[in-house]
Design a protein around this motif. Structure first.
Motif, PDB file in Angstrom:
ATOM      1  N   THR A  74       0.834  -1.210   0.000  1.00 35.06           N
ATOM      2  CA  THR A  74       0.000   0.000   0.000  1.00 35.06           C
ATOM      3  C   THR A  74       0.862   1.251   0.000  1.00 35.06           C
ATOM      4  O   THR A  74       0.632   2.180  -0.775  1.00 35.06           O
ATOM      5  N   ARG A  77       2.397   1.711  -3.379  1.00 38.03           N
ATOM      6  CA  ARG A  77       1.490   2.271  -4.386  1.00 38.03           C
ATOM      7  C   ARG A  77       1.320   3.768  -4.177  1.00 38.03           C
ATOM      8  O   ARG A  77       1.361   4.544  -5.136  1.00 38.03           O
TER       9      ARG A  77
ATOM     10  N   TRP B 116     -11.684  -0.380  -4.988  1.00 37.63           N
ATOM     11  CA  TRP B 116     -10.976  -0.593  -6.200  1.00 37.63           C
ATOM     12  C   TRP B 116     -11.358  -1.950  -6.711  1.00 37.63           C
ATOM     13  O   TRP B 116     -10.598  -2.904  -6.641  1.00 37.63           O
ATOM     14  N   THR B 194      -5.007   5.050  -4.715  1.00 39.77           N
ATOM     15  CA  THR B 194      -3.987   4.121  -4.222  1.00 39.77           C
ATOM     16  C   THR B 194      -3.887   2.812  -5.001  1.00 39.77           C
ATOM     17  O   THR B 194      -2.851   2.488  -5.545  1.00 39.77           O
ATOM     18  N   SER B 195      -4.970   2.039  -5.028  1.00 36.88           N
ATOM     19  CA  SER B 195      -4.869   0.687  -5.587  1.00 36.88           C
ATOM     20  C   SER B 195      -5.385   0.597  -7.012  1.00 36.88           C
ATOM     21  O   SER B 195      -5.864  -0.459  -7.442  1.00 36.88           O
ATOM     22  N   ALA B 198      -4.398  -2.341  -8.852  1.00 35.09           N
ATOM     23  CA  ALA B 198      -4.925  -3.636  -8.428  1.00 35.09           C
ATOM     24  C   ALA B 198      -6.387  -3.786  -8.820  1.00 35.09           C
ATOM     25  O   ALA B 198      -7.030  -4.788  -8.512  1.00 35.09           O
ATOM     26  N   GLN B 242      -8.927  -5.122  -0.889  1.00 38.05           N
ATOM     27  CA  GLN B 242      -8.058  -4.027  -1.333  1.00 38.05           C
ATOM     28  C   GLN B 242      -7.714  -3.109  -0.172  1.00 38.05           C
ATOM     29  O   GLN B 242      -6.686  -2.451  -0.170  1.00 38.05           O
TER      30      GLN B 242
END
Lengths: 564, 359
Positions: A74, A77, B116, B194-195, B198, B242
């Motif tokens: 995290t 990212r 996400w 952020t993700s 993903a 997530q």
């Protein structure tokens, strides 16, 4: 041949603009366009270094498909998202947009006009301090929690994120004023300060390019300013403009943003094209080919550039009709660009091509712009754009056009006007070697990413599918090669300042007016306003092997030169 | 390195597998433009090299005079590119217009994107984290977002459309190749925080009978699997993982490890300074709090997580899923695990969710 008062081509006088006044304040409060250009040079190169460090961190992160720099996925990212945002924001607002107009334009424009300064010297200094003010906000963002919206600040993400959107947009807002003030100054200077004999169609092509750029700067930048203010109002006061939760429309933001930011692409590339026109003509030892077509194409690009912003939004859900119109208009911009490339090649035809460092960069520009421009065709066409939009294909495309082309033109300009700026020559061998390294680095870094993008690699991914690893690895190695090349450029410059041979007034044999005054120029540039002739009459100058510089031919011989 | 590049060229150097009726048209245009681009780039390069070699500077050679403009020539290289780009425009428009007009008999699937993950809602009301479609039948997607802008991108189908909060966008495709085991990649193409990287799912293409079978099985979990397994499935498939860990570590939201203890014992503290114990009682049970946290996450923010906005799941998680999620939460608790109604093969917190099962 115009009558040039004697003395301009003479050896450097005892005093020049660098030595005319001493002390820190004489620099910080200077009204001399040449000194302001050097202030910009220092500040913009520092930004370029900062943006470059971000770029290297991004490329290092992408060497492996998973998290590379940090163990915690995290955090990794978030870090990556901040890096690409800051890289984009710093490079766009603080390097590419101002680089050529603020450094090269400020230095050369009054000299090319045979003038003592720009039309409004105080405004010029104010423009520099606006840049500094905007830069301070960006540094503030860096120190207080960063920014993770992408340089485009797309809503509603930018309304929601907890990172420092307001200081960053205020920074961009203030940098915008710097850009506007420079544009106003250049337009006024070109209208008011042209010397006797310099009609519109006898202006050097760099001035046409700067004029076209200035039009965009003063017409488009205010739209960005308003948009960013509206965004700030939404974030700070909860006024619903873009966020659907507050009754706004997020696509409206994209229209506003690209109404500025697409023309801004031409703020980046037009001055670059102007530089290349000068360099190609000088180092082909020939009159530029198709002067009027090149000049007109600069204006055409500036005006058409206002009508194509919708091509950033083909997949956003805007109507099919809007998509069709924006696609057609987008293709119209490719035609003036093609004209320029063919005219540069025609200028080289039957010339006497001198492969000095500025020419190497200019030739590199043509190749990189060729790749960047031609890959734009895939993105202008609707059916292929839907697949390629927001992938690495787009990413590689604009890094060829913005990074490759504009950086190469900037480096061409720096090496071309370096002797005039500092009165020193640089090591031709090392400068040329650096140019080759940067060229190779650029292609290794960005070419594989066209393939990755066409195969479906989306942009702005901190982690990616392992099948894309090979493209990323070649790219990362290329970016290190490019970094080595750019540091070599810096080393060559520093060596030149310390040890360089004294530069003659006209080392390249160009006929634009800046080469008629000493290197470096005196504080007032010209003792009396010179009369301008044909800026591309290179036959008026003759190489003198003894001084390794060009001297003016006997005017009688020059006028008897080849008729055209 | 070179070997791994070559290994990928099963289909082509430039393009991934083509698996929709539309892909072939996109590729055809792509290669047409590529031919034009290659030709012009080669022309520019050859002329440049030729001129540099042929007309390089030599001492004492004065270049022969040559024209500084030639209107006919300049018009030629204005008009030829103009014709070519108009041609490219027309081909691009034609392909796009076909893509913009869905046929009448299409299967309708609603796409809701959120940070996400994806929620695909099928005509019978079933919601899934991956896109399952029948082969050789047009599928129409209606797309929207719950929070920020996302973009649905399926490279193998050559399609992309943004998911914009507050509006519905539409696109359609027709898959041409059955692929119900490995699936095709489905990416989010618009940066969403952020993700973002993903926010990846799969597209499974079934044959017509296989699609019906899948849909029926996927829609009913009661009687097939234990509630605790259903809870683990939802955690994996609906994007919970997530942001919420199950090992106690802080990701973006609070961890689910021992979360049930904190909730049922009222120890959970909120950002506004209150504690759950003050709220629990008749009419507001621990179960009600869990339900509320899923449907209206913004109603009460856990202390330490102010500023983190979780999307609401009302309409995507059904009421009969809530007890399953609670059973699963209990299985993640050291103290209440015995209440979790575990099936014979007891799931421990470490092994309960089938890691990576969703992708």
């Amino acid at each position: 041949m115009s009558a040039v008062a004697p003395g301009y081509a003479a050896p450097a006088p005892a005093e020049n603009y660098l030595t005319a006044a001493r002390g820190v304040l004489s620099w910080l409060l200077t009204l001399d366009h040449k000194r302001i250009a050097l202030l910009y040079l220092a500040a913009i190169l520092a930004s370029f270094l900062l943006g470059g460090v971000f770029a290297l961190l991004i490329r290092t992160e992408l060497i492996t498909p998973g998290p590379t720099l940090m163990a915690d996925a995290t955090k990794n990212r978030d870090f990556y998202n901040q890096m690409f945002t800051l890289h984009g924001a710093v490079m766009t607002f603080m390097f590419i947009i101002p680089a050529i107009p603020a450094i090269i334009g400020n230095f050369t424009l009054p000299l090319m006009l045979g003038a003592r300064d720009v039309a409004f010297p105080r405004l010029n200094l104010a423009s520099f301090y606006c840049w500094v003010g905007g830069g301070v906000f960006f540094v503030l963002v860096l120190l207080t929690g960063g920014l993770d919206t992408g340089w485009t600040f797309y809503t509603p993400y930018s309304t929601e994120t907890t990172t420092r959107v307001i200081p960053a947009t205020l920074g961009a807002f203030i940098l915008g004023f710097s850009s506007i003030l420079t544009g106003v100054n250049f337009i006024a200077s070109i209208h008011m300060l042209r010397p006797p004999g310099m009609t519109w169609f006898r202006m050097p092509l760099l001035l046409w390019a700067l004029y076209a750029t200035s039009i965009i700067q003063i017409l488009a930048t205010p739209v960005l300013a308003i948009t960013l203010l509206l965004l700030i109002a939404e974030r700070a006061l909860g006024v619903g403009i873009f966020d659907p939760k507050l009754g706004g429309d997020p696509i409206l933001y994209q229209h506003f943003f690209w109404f500025y930011s697409h023309p801004a692409v031409y703020i980046m590339i037009l001055p670059a094209m102007g530089v290349v026109s000068e360099v190609i003509a000088t180092f082909s030892r020939k009159h530029i080919f198709g002067y009027r077509f090149i000049a007109a194409s600069s204006i055409a690009i500036a005006l058409l550039g206002f009508l194509v912003w919708g091509h950033h939004m083909f997949s956003s859900g805007q109507s099919g009709m809007a998509n069709a119109i924006f696609s057609l208009l987008t293709f119209s911009v490719s035609i003036p660009s093609a004209i320029k490339v063919f005219n540069w090649l025609a200028t080289m035809y039957r010339g006497s091509i001198w492969l000095k460092t500025p020419m190497l960069y200019a030739l590199g520009f043509i190749l990189l712009f060729g790749i960047g421009g031609l890959t734009g065709l895939f993105l202008g066409a609707l059916a292929t754009d839907i697949h390629l939009h927001d992938t690495y294909f787009v990413f590689a495309h604009f890094h060829y056009v913005m990074m490759g082309s504009t950086l190469f033109a900037f480096l061409a300009a720096m090496h071309y006007w370096w002797p005039k700026m500092f009165g020193r020559m640089y090591s031709e061998f090392w400068a040329a070697s650096a140019a080759v390294l940067v060229f190779l680095g650029q292609n290794f870094t960005f070419f594989p990413l066209f393939v990755a993008g066409a195969r479906g690699m989306p942009r702005r991914y901190a982690e990616y599918k392992p099948e894309f690893a090979v493209y990323h690895q070649i790219s990362s190695l290329g970016s290190y090669l490019m970094a080595i090349g750019l540091f070599l450029v810096l080393a060559v410059w520093i060596h030149s300042l310390l040890r360089g041979r004294r530069a003659p007034a006209n080392p390249w044999g160009a006929n634009t007016l800046e080469w008629h005054c000493a290197s470096p120029p005196p504080h007032d540039n010209f003792a009396t306003t010179p009369a301008a002739g044909d800026p591309y009459d290179v036959e008026a100058w003759e190489y003198d092997p003894q001084t390794e510089s060009f001297v003016q031919r006997d005017p009688a011989v020059a006028t008897a030169g080849p008729a055209r | 390195m070179i070997a791994s590049v070559l290994a990928q060229f099963g289909d082509s150097f430039w393009m991934p597998t083509d698996a929709s009726t539309y892909a072939f048209r996109v590729d055809r245009l792509f290669y047409f433009i590529l031919a034009i681009a290659t030709f012009f780039f080669a022309l520019i390069t050859v002329l440049m090299v030729l001129f540099v070699v042929r007309y390089r500077r030599r001492d004492g050679r004065i270049p022969a005079p040559s024209a500084s403009h030639n209107t006919a020539l300049e018009l030629t290289w204005t008009i030829i590119p103009a014709i070519l780009v108009v041609l490219i425009f027309v081909f691009g428009l034609k392909g796009y217009m076909d893509m913009a007009t869905p046929p009448a008999n299409a299967l309708d699937i609603t796409v809701t994107a959120f940070k996400w993950a994806w929620a695909f809602t099928y005509p019978n009301g079933h919601v899934d984290a991956n896109l399952h479609v029948p082969v050789d039948r047009p599928v129409r997607l209606t797309l929207t977002s719950q929070d920020v802008i996302h973009s649905l991108y399926i490279p193998a189908f050559r399609i992309k459309k943004d998911c914009v909060p507050g509006r519905f966008n539409r696109m359609w495709f027709e898959a041409t190749k059955v692929n119900d085991t490995e699936g095709y990649d489905l990416f989010c193409a618009e940066y969403c925080g952020t993700s973002h990287s993903a926010m990846v799912a799969k597209v499974y293409v079934h044959d017509a009978a296989g699609f019906q079978r899948w849909l029926e099985e996927a829609s009913r979990w009661e009687g097939r699997i234990a509630p605790v397994q259903r809870g683990a499935q939802l955690y994996e498939q609906r994007g919970c993982r997530q942001c919420h860990s199950i090992d106690g570590s802080r990701v973006i939201g609070p961890s689910f490890r021992n979360a049930w203890d904190e909730i049922v014992e009222g120890r959970r503290a909120f950002a506004d300074g209150r504690r759950l114990a003050d709220l629990l009682g008749e009419g507001y049970t621990a179960e009600d709090y869990v339900r509320e946290s899923i449907y209206e996450p913004g109603a009460r923010i856990v202390a330490g997580y102010a500023g983190v906005a979780m999307p609401g799941y009302r309409g995507q998680v059904r009421d009969n899923d809530i007890p399953a999620i609670i059973a699963w939460l209990k299985s993640l608790s050291d103290r209440y695990r015995s209440e979790a109604d575990l099936p014979a093969a007891a799931t421990s917190p470490a092994s309960a969710p089938d890691k990576g099962g969703a992708r």
